[in-house]
Design a protein around this motif. Sequence first.
Motif, mmCIF file in Angstrom:
data_model
loop_
_atom_site.group_PDB
_atom_site.id
_atom_site.type_symbol
_atom_site.label_atom_id
_atom_site.label_comp_id
_atom_site.label_asym_id
_atom_site.label_seq_id
_atom_site.Cartn_x
_atom_site.Cartn_y
_atom_site.Cartn_z
ATOM 1 N N TRP A 199 0.833 -1.206 0.000
ATOM 2 C CA TRP A 199 0.000 0.000 0.000
ATOM 3 C C TRP A 199 0.867 1.256 0.000
ATOM 4 C CZ3 TRP A 199 -4.750 1.442 -0.994
ATOM 5 C CH2 TRP A 199 -5.189 2.680 -0.553
ATOM 6 N N GLU A 200 1.891 1.240 0.828
ATOM 7 C CA GLU A 200 2.777 2.406 0.891
ATOM 8 C C GLU A 200 3.511 2.621 -0.425
ATOM 9 O OE1 GLU A 200 5.309 1.870 4.263
ATOM 10 O OE2 GLU A 200 3.632 1.968 5.680
ATOM 11 N N ARG A 201 3.953 1.526 -1.064
ATOM 12 C CA ARG A 201 4.619 1.669 -2.369
ATOM 13 C C ARG A 201 3.672 2.257 -3.406
ATOM 14 N NH1 ARG A 201 6.224 -3.811 -3.836
ATOM 15 N NH2 ARG A 201 5.897 -4.512 -1.724
ATOM 16 N N ARG A 202 2.437 1.834 -3.398
ATOM 17 C CA ARG A 202 1.467 2.375 -4.347
ATOM 18 C C ARG A 202 1.228 3.869 -4.095
ATOM 19 N NH1 ARG A 202 -3.154 -2.297 -4.438
ATOM 20 N NH2 ARG A 202 -1.938 -3.847 -5.571
#
Length: 131
Positions: free
Chosen positions: A124-127
């Motif tokens: 989620w953080e990468r997205r």
Amino acid sequence: MPLSDHEQKMLEQMEHALAAEDPKFASQMQGSTLASVQRRRWVIGGIGVVAGLGLVLVGVNTTMWVGAIGFAVMVAAAVFAATPPRRAQLGVVRPDGTAGPAPKGAARRKGGQKSFMDKLDERWERRQNNW
């Protein structure tokens, strides 16, 4: 929406094939239905209420403490019968292929292993960072 006759036959064939291939797994998957568990709780609760009422009646003729204990038994039995049963915890499939309950502290990972939720958080953080 009910299953058609063909779908019911296919489902029965799949169940029989599973039971023939891995009888231990099939017996674990059958379990008891929620209705039978709730019925058992009602019966046990009813017996407890009747036993508590008997203690209350004995307490009327003897001491107040026996009646108080009887009342407590009645209340506990009624609460037991009225509360829904706890849901079974999901188990894990072990490396050898057997299924069973999750070990205590399974959420904690040893060493550098990340849990499923940690991996989802990282994705989620990468997205969010790529937007």
